[in-house]
Design a protein around this motif. Sequence first.
Motif, PDB file in Angstrom:
ATOM      1  N   SER A  57       0.835  -1.214   0.000  1.00 18.70           N
ATOM      2  CA  SER A  57       0.000   0.000   0.000  1.00 18.70           C
ATOM      3  C   SER A  57       0.865   1.257   0.000  1.00 18.70           C
ATOM      4  O   SER A  57       0.600   2.211  -0.748  1.00 18.70           O
ATOM      5  CB  SER A  57      -0.928   0.007   1.220  1.00 18.70           C
ATOM      6  N   ILE A  58       1.898   1.274   0.816  1.00  9.90           N
ATOM      7  CA  ILE A  58       2.755   2.456   0.901  1.00  9.90           C
ATOM      8  C   ILE A  58       3.628   2.574  -0.340  1.00  9.90           C
ATOM      9  O   ILE A  58       3.818   3.670  -0.882  1.00  9.90           O
ATOM     10  CB  ILE A  58       3.587   2.416   2.193  1.00  9.90           C
ATOM     11  N   THR A  59       4.145   1.445  -0.836  1.00 15.55           N
ATOM     12  CA  THR A  59       4.952   1.478  -2.059  1.00 15.55           C
ATOM     13  C   THR A  59       4.127   1.988  -3.235  1.00 15.55           C
ATOM     14  O   THR A  59       4.559   2.882  -3.984  1.00 15.55           O
ATOM     15  CB  THR A  59       5.500   0.079  -2.382  1.00 15.55           C
ATOM     16  N   TYR A  60       2.932   1.439  -3.428  1.00 21.46           N
ATOM     17  CA  TYR A  60       2.087   1.852  -4.540  1.00 21.46           C
ATOM     18  C   TYR A  60       1.699   3.332  -4.425  1.00 21.46           C
ATOM     19  O   TYR A  60       1.640   4.049  -5.430  1.00 21.46           O
ATOM     20  CB  TYR A  60       0.815   1.007  -4.595  1.00 21.46           C
ATOM     21  N   ALA A  61       1.413   3.784  -3.199  1.00 23.63           N
ATOM     22  CA  ALA A  61       1.026   5.187  -3.012  1.00 23.63           C
ATOM     23  C   ALA A  61       2.174   6.121  -3.387  1.00 23.63           C
ATOM     24  O   ALA A  61       1.984   7.110  -4.111  1.00 23.63           O
ATOM     25  CB  ALA A  61       0.591   5.427  -1.567  1.00 23.63           C
ATOM     26  N   LEU A  62       3.377   5.818  -2.921  1.00 22.80           N
ATOM     27  CA  LEU A  62       4.524   6.665  -3.234  1.00 22.80           C
ATOM     28  C   LEU A  62       4.861   6.621  -4.724  1.00 22.80           C
ATOM     29  O   LEU A  62       5.349   7.605  -5.289  1.00 22.80           O
ATOM     30  CB  LEU A  62       5.736   6.226  -2.411  1.00 22.80           C
ATOM     31  N   ALA A  63       4.594   5.474  -5.352  1.00 23.44           N
ATOM     32  CA  ALA A  63       4.852   5.340  -6.782  1.00 23.44           C
ATOM     33  C   ALA A  63       3.762   5.985  -7.627  1.00 23.44           C
ATOM     34  O   ALA A  63       3.926   6.154  -8.842  1.00 23.44           O
ATOM     35  CB  ALA A  63       4.983   3.863  -7.152  1.00 23.44           C
ATOM     36  N   GLY A  64       2.631   6.326  -7.011  1.00 20.95           N
ATOM     37  CA  GLY A  64       1.525   6.928  -7.737  1.00 20.95           C
ATOM     38  C   GLY A  64       0.725   5.947  -8.553  1.00 20.95           C
ATOM     39  O   GLY A  64       0.053   6.334  -9.523  1.00 20.95           O
ATOM     40  N   VAL A  65       0.759   4.665  -8.181  1.00 24.35           N
ATOM     41  CA  VAL A  65       0.039   3.643  -8.944  1.00 24.35           C
ATOM     42  C   VAL A  65      -1.042   2.961  -8.103  1.00 24.35           C
ATOM     43  O   VAL A  65      -1.591   1.940  -8.503  1.00 24.35           O
ATOM     44  CB  VAL A  65       1.008   2.580  -9.506  1.00 24.35           C
TER      45      VAL A  65
END
Length: 320
Positions: A57-65
């Motif tokens: 969740s945090i990785t995807y949010a920071l990646a904008g995906v």
Amino acid sequence: MTGPRVVVLAGGVGGAKFTLGMREALRRRGAPEATVVVNTGDDIWLSGVRLQPDIDSITYALAGVNDTERGWGRAGDTERVNAELQAWGAGWPWFTLGDLDLGTHLARTGWLREGLTPTGVLERMARRWDLGARLLPMTDAEVDTIVLLEDGRRLHFQEWWTRHRASLAPVAFENPGIADAAPAPGVVDAIAAADVVLVAPSNPVVSIGPSLAVPGMRAALAAASAVVGVSPIIGGRVVRGMADVCLQAIGVETSAAAVAAHYGARAAGGVLDAWLLAEEDADAAADVAAAGIRPVVAPLWMRDVAASAAIADAALDAAR
């Protein structure tokens, strides 16, 4: 770069939104990238692959995906493979795995099978996108969360949370194996080097609780320069999810002041120096102060990145 060195303890959607705001706030200040220590207590093996929901969740949010509507998974994902798994009677029919999300889980599982630790896997995942933050798992050990119910049954957290929507009364939450765990490499050093550690407005019991329960984490926080928390409770209500059910199970009232007291003041062996309360909870500031924690009243609704960045700014200012 100048500006504060920051470590964030985070998990879940609240942690993802707060981390996005923190990244923006630090960029405006010309500060180094934050280190985000992510909860891995809700990880699980499913259909032969390792899922790490909070990390993703945090990785995807920071990646904008990330899928901002559902709050989890990848934007624009499809579910063809998930449907095929269900046709084979594999996995859980009530636990949806998107095709893009499954790609992440398969890559992670393959790397784990090759001998990488969860820390090493996360480092490799972070190469794909410019995340603007350094992500670390709370530990490299497997310490999945088990929910003990009133009727004596034991369910994995994901089954209790996703299938039953926390409707089955819990009496305790356990992380088998956590007593033998250790903070992931780099976590303690990052905390020691930080000017401030921020506790994100994540679920205090199942998102922040497991991180604090890893042996060595509380000692690291006790030696930190400053620790500031952000309340996940606004106006006596949880912002998202079923954190109120989790709090009730451990005997903590669903209020900003009660959660602050649950974390405790560092001066009294707890975690916090200061605590951000929502404007709706300003009347509770005196109770927070009575617990030995400095209250700071600020708007806490994370409606967009700008609002989250303003909250992050208030938390950084509170560390002074």
